[in-house]
Write a protein that holds these residues in place. Structure first.
Motif, PDB file in Angstrom:
ATOM      1  N   PRO A 157      72.601  31.454   2.902  1.00  0.00           N
ATOM      2  CA  PRO A 157      73.160  32.230   4.024  1.00  0.00           C
ATOM      3  C   PRO A 157      72.169  33.221   4.621  1.00  0.00           C
ATOM      4  CG  PRO A 157      73.971  33.097   1.945  1.00  0.00           C
ATOM      5  CD  PRO A 157      73.173  31.861   1.611  1.00  0.00           C
ATOM      6  N   LYS A 159      69.159  32.595   5.684  1.00  0.00           N
ATOM      7  CA  LYS A 159      68.332  32.018   6.753  1.00  0.00           C
ATOM      8  C   LYS A 159      68.960  32.378   8.099  1.00  0.00           C
ATOM      9  CE  LYS A 159      65.528  29.604   4.036  1.00  0.00           C
ATOM     10  NZ  LYS A 159      64.160  30.119   3.768  1.00  0.00           N
ATOM     11  N   ILE A 160      68.187  32.939   8.987  1.00  0.00           N
ATOM     12  CA  ILE A 160      68.737  33.330  10.285  1.00  0.00           C
ATOM     13  C   ILE A 160      69.036  32.075  11.107  1.00  0.00           C
ATOM     14  CG2 ILE A 160      68.344  34.670  12.384  1.00  0.00           C
ATOM     15  CD1 ILE A 160      68.543  36.343   9.763  1.00  0.00           C
ATOM     16  N   THR A 162      70.328  28.590  10.993  1.00  0.00           N
ATOM     17  CA  THR A 162      71.110  27.839  10.004  1.00  0.00           C
ATOM     18  C   THR A 162      70.559  26.432   9.760  1.00  0.00           C
ATOM     19  OG1 THR A 162      72.646  27.064  11.695  1.00  0.00           O
ATOM     20  CG2 THR A 162      73.240  29.097  10.543  1.00  0.00           C
ATOM     21  N   THR A 355      74.900  28.873  23.293  1.00  0.00           N
ATOM     22  CA  THR A 355      74.032  29.650  24.175  1.00  0.00           C
ATOM     23  C   THR A 355      72.557  29.352  23.893  1.00  0.00           C
ATOM     24  OG1 THR A 355      75.633  31.436  24.287  1.00  0.00           O
ATOM     25  CG2 THR A 355      73.388  31.976  24.890  1.00  0.00           C
ATOM     26  N   ASP A 411      71.703  28.776  20.121  1.00  0.00           N
ATOM     27  CA  ASP A 411      72.081  29.652  19.016  1.00  0.00           C
ATOM     28  C   ASP A 411      72.669  28.794  17.893  1.00  0.00           C
ATOM     29  OD1 ASP A 411      72.637  32.666  18.380  1.00  0.00           O
ATOM     30  OD2 ASP A 411      74.395  31.552  17.709  1.00  0.00           O
ATOM     31  N   GLN A 413      74.350  29.815  14.954  1.00  0.00           N
ATOM     32  CA  GLN A 413      75.236  30.435  13.960  1.00  0.00           C
ATOM     33  C   GLN A 413      76.524  29.667  13.673  1.00  0.00           C
ATOM     34  OE1 GLN A 413      73.926  32.639  12.110  1.00  0.00           O
ATOM     35  NE2 GLN A 413      72.135  32.659  13.449  1.00  0.00           N
ATOM     36  N   ARG A 414      77.085  29.032  14.686  1.00  0.00           N
ATOM     37  CA  ARG A 414      78.399  28.393  14.477  1.00  0.00           C
ATOM     38  C   ARG A 414      78.318  26.902  14.168  1.00  0.00           C
ATOM     39  NH1 ARG A 414      81.006  29.306  19.833  1.00  0.00           N
ATOM     40  NH2 ARG A 414      78.940  29.990  20.485  1.00  0.00           N
ATOM     41  N   ASP A 417      79.765  25.316  11.077  1.00  0.00           N
ATOM     42  CA  ASP A 417      81.206  25.494  10.875  1.00  0.00           C
ATOM     43  C   ASP A 417      81.952  24.190  11.201  1.00  0.00           C
ATOM     44  OD1 ASP A 417      80.378  28.097  10.566  1.00  0.00           O
ATOM     45  OD2 ASP A 417      81.607  28.930  12.174  1.00  0.00           O
TER      46      ASP A 417
END
Lengths: 453, 453
Positions: A157, A159-160, A162, A355, A411, A413-414, A417
């Motif tokens: 987690p 790692k900036i 993913t 984004t 980006d 991050q998601r 998921d």
């Protein structure tokens, strides 16, 4: 030396040209943010067609649909490239439980793509948990034989990006079964590739190493993996049961879908923008990779709508079979070579419709410098990360032909998921974010087309 | 001159320090991404407490809850600052319909915060649509008197930063009612502040200008506004009906909540990190601004967990009443002045808990240069946009005391999908994105504390 090259490029590219270009790029963003149609196309792909695993009827429908969309837009040439693809089917839903003494606890699993089935009655065995292949090797046949191996190394987690965390864990999914089978394991259960702690199992491709018994393998949700790991510490003798019904059928015919605007000055130089049309079977493949496909189409639509007549030939390519074979990407490069086509650059969007943050490239220093010089033009749109990086799986084979490979970098991050899980549906995609990605690629295509490479 | 200053700062800040700092910043991100508790705190704030409009029991509970959270973390000093706040209540759900000949079509509206009610039987009148106050003025009393004004200028979708689009449209919401009343309008209906086309009306604050009749005003969903606009073109004589039951009660006592870690070397220099605890009444205030509050607490929690003993005093401040009065922010600055406190910097997170993009600042060139110099240390975490910008509403009043105001700048694409609407709930927030924002602010607090301003 590199600095001098960069400086010269920078001087060559300045003043008037910068200003004209920044206006044109602004127009591209305005067009897509105001009249963009990529979300509408994605909606059809997700909601009317749905899952598009290679060889499925969904994949075949998606081929016909995207072909028609591009024909309706009036792209000069729209064509299919036939390609034979693996045809793996999941069959009936998987079952799994932990048998801890007299208590049976159901846990969510999904067979990994390419896995064999269990016997019809399923497999029940003791479990040995490992985090690495080294650990597995150290345990050896004495501790592994006859058991199910739980590969439980989480995505890191911290790692900036993913995708770095994914790269650090996905070997367990791809090679875990064969590594476990080397020591006599009867099954391999892999922790899902996500940083979330939830009940969604995430599927994905796996490969059997030649000459090693093919044992069934599945992904377990992260909550399931945590539970199993916790119970194993209390009772190392507990048993795990799973049953899956998947099989690999004969290869099936399918297609890449290509739409083209022909260049006015150098039609033989080709710039590709693409994504992959196939998805896993569990959901709608909205982020992976419906987004990339509809963005590629949008790039050409917007150019046409704005009356941009490219010097070079621009192609939107929907590759088939990225998920479990890469046959489409390989075929595309084979045909490019066979037809002596000159692909100067290929952009892929396969990291989600989020984004934009930038572009990562694979190529020579000179090629990369020629794109990095556009940094100032792209920075106002949030594209701060432009430089060496990774391209994309489907465009990878073009690298052998000297093509500059460019990975669109949204980006991250998601993404994990939803990735390969049942929630990768339309509502995982934000319309503006999707549009901004398309506009970012259109801007880069515009610049590469205008100035060459 | 500015360049020289920047160069000198850059030279002063290099080598060994950079390396120590980058390691410490890495530790801050690791701590928050691995052991972060801000999402858990937000979950309680959203799911157990819920809406927190100023003066409501939800707001009072949130004050006690966040105070307790900070006490439980063992922050050295946790205290409340009493402040009187406006107490506006919505009352029973609003009703509205378009009456087009014999056809009545219901449309979703919500009263704007601060609005008066309609008469108990509601208001029914013809509608005049405008996009600007200039247009309204040109129509004048002759065309406006006795009517309901529809303010229908959309947020500009071509703005990359959606806050710019918001700034370009929100005047209609804040001042529309009084502008319309100047020409004798009986009501004002405002297009919701969102780039989405959907059925969610978005509330928000409005102000009545002194000496002008106070007419009721509400926000209509964008789909509702589009429909009304379309029908008006076909039938300018159609009528609009709405009924709302809101009222402004007497001012009520409430509180800012402050948690503090005292500085070891310069305790009299204070660095604030904060958000606002109040929210609108329609949803859980997850993005606006539960996120900012829990991130502020997380900054101090992480510093404590890592054993960072700041030189200066660090405060997490949960401001009350940003949404409809700014009384908390004003009170905080008043007390700071009264107590001769020296606030060197204040960071606010009130643009959502999305992936970090940077920090925008309001201050002197020298102050801003001293933070901009950290760019290289923050860039690996996606914080590319660091420079002059906007701070935050709650910290604004501190600007008069010479404090550097810093607005945390997350990605802005999704914010107005939820802003002030019923879907601003916990599931609108992604845990990793929230954590990254907290870590970004903690990193900046660490640097400002270490090097001063």
């Amino acid at each position: 030396m590199k600095k001098i090259l960069f400086f010269l490029l920078f001087c060559a590219f300045s003043g008037f040209a910068q200003n004209t270009d920044s206006l044109q790029i602004r127009k591209i963003y305005d067009e897509i943010l105001t009249n963009g149609e990529c979300y509408k196309t994605l909606t059809y792909l997700c909601k009317t067609i749905g899952p598009r695993l290679s060889g499925s009827t969904g994949a075949a429908k998606a081929v016909q649909y995207t072909k028609k969309v591009m024909e309706d837009y009036g792209f000069e040439k729209v064509f299919l490239q036939e390609v034979m693809v693996p045809h793996w089917v999941r069959g009936a839903k998987e079952e799994a439980y932990i048998e801890n003494g007299k208590v049976k606890t159901k846990v969510p699993i999904v067979a990994l793509g390419g896995s064999v089935a269990t016997p019809a009655i399923g497999i029940k065995a003791e479990v040995i948990e490992v985090k690495t292949f080294e650990e597995l090797k150290a345990l050896g046949e004495a501790k592994v034989k006859g058991k199910i191996v739980l590969f439980n190394r989480p995505m890191d987690p911290t790692k900036i990006n993913t995708f770095e965390a994914y790269a650090g864990a996905v070997g367990q999914r791809g090679n875990g079964a064969s590594e476990a089978a080397k020591y006599g394991a009867v099954g391999a259960i892999v922790r899902s590739m996500t940083t979330l702690q939830d009940n969604n199992p995430h599927t994905g491709g796996m490969r059997y190493a030649p000459g090693i018994p093919m044992i069934p393998t599945a992904a377990i949700s992260t909550n399931g993996a945590n539970l199993l790991s916790k119970l194993l510490k209390e009772n190392p003798k507990l048993k795990f049961y799973f049953k899956q019904n998947c099989q690999t059928l004969d290869d099936a015919p399918s297609h890449n879908v290509v739409g083209e605007i022909r260049g006015t000055e150098k039609p033989d130089e080709i710039i590709v923008v693409g994504g992959h049309l196939d998805s896993w079977d569990l959901a709608e493949g909205a982020q992976d990779d419906g987004s990339g496909c509809v963005q590629a189409i949008e790039v050409l639509r917007a150019m046409k709508a704005l009356g941009i007549k490219p010097k070079r030939t621009i192609r939107a390519v929907m590759y088939m079979n990225e998920e479990n074979g890469l046959r489409g990407g390989t075929k595309y490069a084979d045909l490019a070579k066979q037809n002596n086509e000159k692909h100067i650059a290929a952009i892929e969007s396969d990291n989600g419709g989020f984004t934009p943050r930038g572009f990562g490239m694979v190529g020579t220093n000179e090629q990369i410098a020629k794109v990095t010089v556009y940094k100032n033009l792209l920075a106002p749109y949030g594209l701060a990360e432009i430089g060496r990086g990774s391209g994309g799986a489907d465009i990878g084979p073009l690298g052998n032909l000297g093509t500059l490979l460019i990975g669109f970098k949204p980006d991250s991050q998601r993404y994990f998921d939803f990735h390969h899980a049942q929630n990768d549906k339309l509502d995982a995609v934000n319309e503006r974010e999707l549009q901004l990605g398309a506009a970012s690629m259109a801007a880069l295509v515009y610049l590469i087309d205008k100035y060459g490479l």
